[in-house]
Design an enzyme around this catalytic site. Sequence first.
Site, mmCIF file in Angstrom:
data_model
loop_
_atom_site.group_PDB
_atom_site.id
_atom_site.type_symbol
_atom_site.label_atom_id
_atom_site.label_comp_id
_atom_site.label_asym_id
_atom_site.label_seq_id
_atom_site.Cartn_x
_atom_site.Cartn_y
_atom_site.Cartn_z
ATOM 1 N N SER A 94 0.032 -5.282 2.443
ATOM 2 C CA SER A 94 -1.406 -5.328 2.145
ATOM 3 C C SER A 94 -1.678 -6.179 0.915
ATOM 4 O O SER A 94 -2.672 -6.917 0.866
ATOM 5 C CB SER A 94 -1.964 -3.914 1.950
ATOM 6 O OG SER A 94 -1.583 -3.358 0.709
ATOM 7 N N PRO A 133 4.208 -1.200 4.203
ATOM 8 C CA PRO A 133 2.768 -1.391 4.362
ATOM 9 C C PRO A 133 2.047 -1.789 3.072
ATOM 10 O O PRO A 133 1.154 -2.641 3.096
ATOM 11 C CB PRO A 133 2.284 -0.026 4.866
ATOM 12 C CG PRO A 133 3.485 0.598 5.486
ATOM 13 C CD PRO A 133 4.655 0.123 4.687
ATOM 14 N N TYR A 134 2.400 -1.164 1.969
ATOM 15 C CA TYR A 134 1.721 -1.487 0.710
ATOM 16 C C TYR A 134 1.962 -2.938 0.306
ATOM 17 O O TYR A 134 1.024 -3.680 0.007
ATOM 18 C CB TYR A 134 2.194 -0.547 -0.397
ATOM 19 C CG TYR A 134 1.697 -0.952 -1.767
ATOM 20 C CD1 TYR A 134 0.352 -0.867 -2.088
ATOM 21 C CD2 TYR A 134 2.577 -1.433 -2.743
ATOM 22 C CE1 TYR A 134 -0.118 -1.242 -3.343
ATOM 23 C CE2 TYR A 134 2.116 -1.811 -3.997
ATOM 24 C CZ TYR A 134 0.774 -1.712 -4.295
ATOM 25 O OH TYR A 134 0.319 -2.098 -5.526
ATOM 26 N N GLY A 135 3.229 -3.353 0.304
ATOM 27 C CA GLY A 135 3.544 -4.733 -0.054
ATOM 28 C C GLY A 135 2.861 -5.724 0.874
ATOM 29 O O GLY A 135 2.365 -6.768 0.429
#
Length: 329
Positions: A145, A141-143
């Site tokens: 975003s 999810p972080y990557g």
Amino acid sequence: MHALVTGATGFVGANLVQVLGEAGWQVRAMVRRTSSLVALQGLAYEPVEGDVTDPASLAAAMEGCDGVFHVAAVVADYWQEDRERLVRVNVEGTRQVVEAAMAAGVRRLVFTSSQAALGLPDGREPMDETHQFKSAPEVYPYGHSKMLAEREVLAGVERGLEAIIVNPAVVMGRRDTYLQNSRIILEVARGRLPLVPPGGMNVVDAQDLAWGHLRAFERGRPGERYLLAGHNVTNLDLGREIAAVLRVRPPRGAIPPAVVAPVARVVDAANRVSPRRLPLSGDLLRMGARYWYADNSKAVRELGFSVTPLRATIEGAVEWLRAAGHLAG
């Protein structure tokens, strides 16, 4: 020259405020009402209250600025990721920064993305700026975003904004007041990492990274990515380097790759029932088993990016942690 730094109270942002000041810039630091200013201690800056999700505060903060360095973001936390917040701050917040910069007539915008925006690594081959994010959003999810945030910046470039993207690797050094990236140093110091994941990472000095931001503003080509990376090192070798600086017992070895998945499942189960957060999560173990190596040759060639020796970076981080009271002398 006048600059606005969003995310100025964080690890990367505070080092950037320091470097900009050393380079003669007048720095305006965007802070939230609840922000701790500890990371900015001893630095010269003009505080301005605001939030990247608030267009009015962005417009006021950018007034009269020659450059904007958009560092603010929700950083990856493998214990708990609020995906809605990741999108609201990292993606929609970046869209608001781009719009405000264009409306204010800012000369240039430097966006702090992440190596994570390039996606999961392929084996041990160092990734470069051409590497593409291919995973499903829920896998990383972080990557995801940060990749979507880059698209917002590139949309601004298509409309005439001079914006440059920098992609930091794993940052280590001084002013890590939230202790996220310094966690490995603290765990080695406490003897809590007898074994480490079998993968590796790229470590970049926080000051090198800050100077890389300034060089990107001065020399970067609009619409281009620049991997601001330092040293490719296995997790085991990094642990040993940290232990050598601390003069403590190093990790004994790496977890065998074949047992990473079952151990990660056990760690996940332990975290679900533990009354306090454990120093490891299943996702962190799985990600740590990959080789997050990076190629910084484009940044070196086009920006004049330079890299501090790894031992010196670790020594600086340890010195700061001791001075801040996070680590015994």
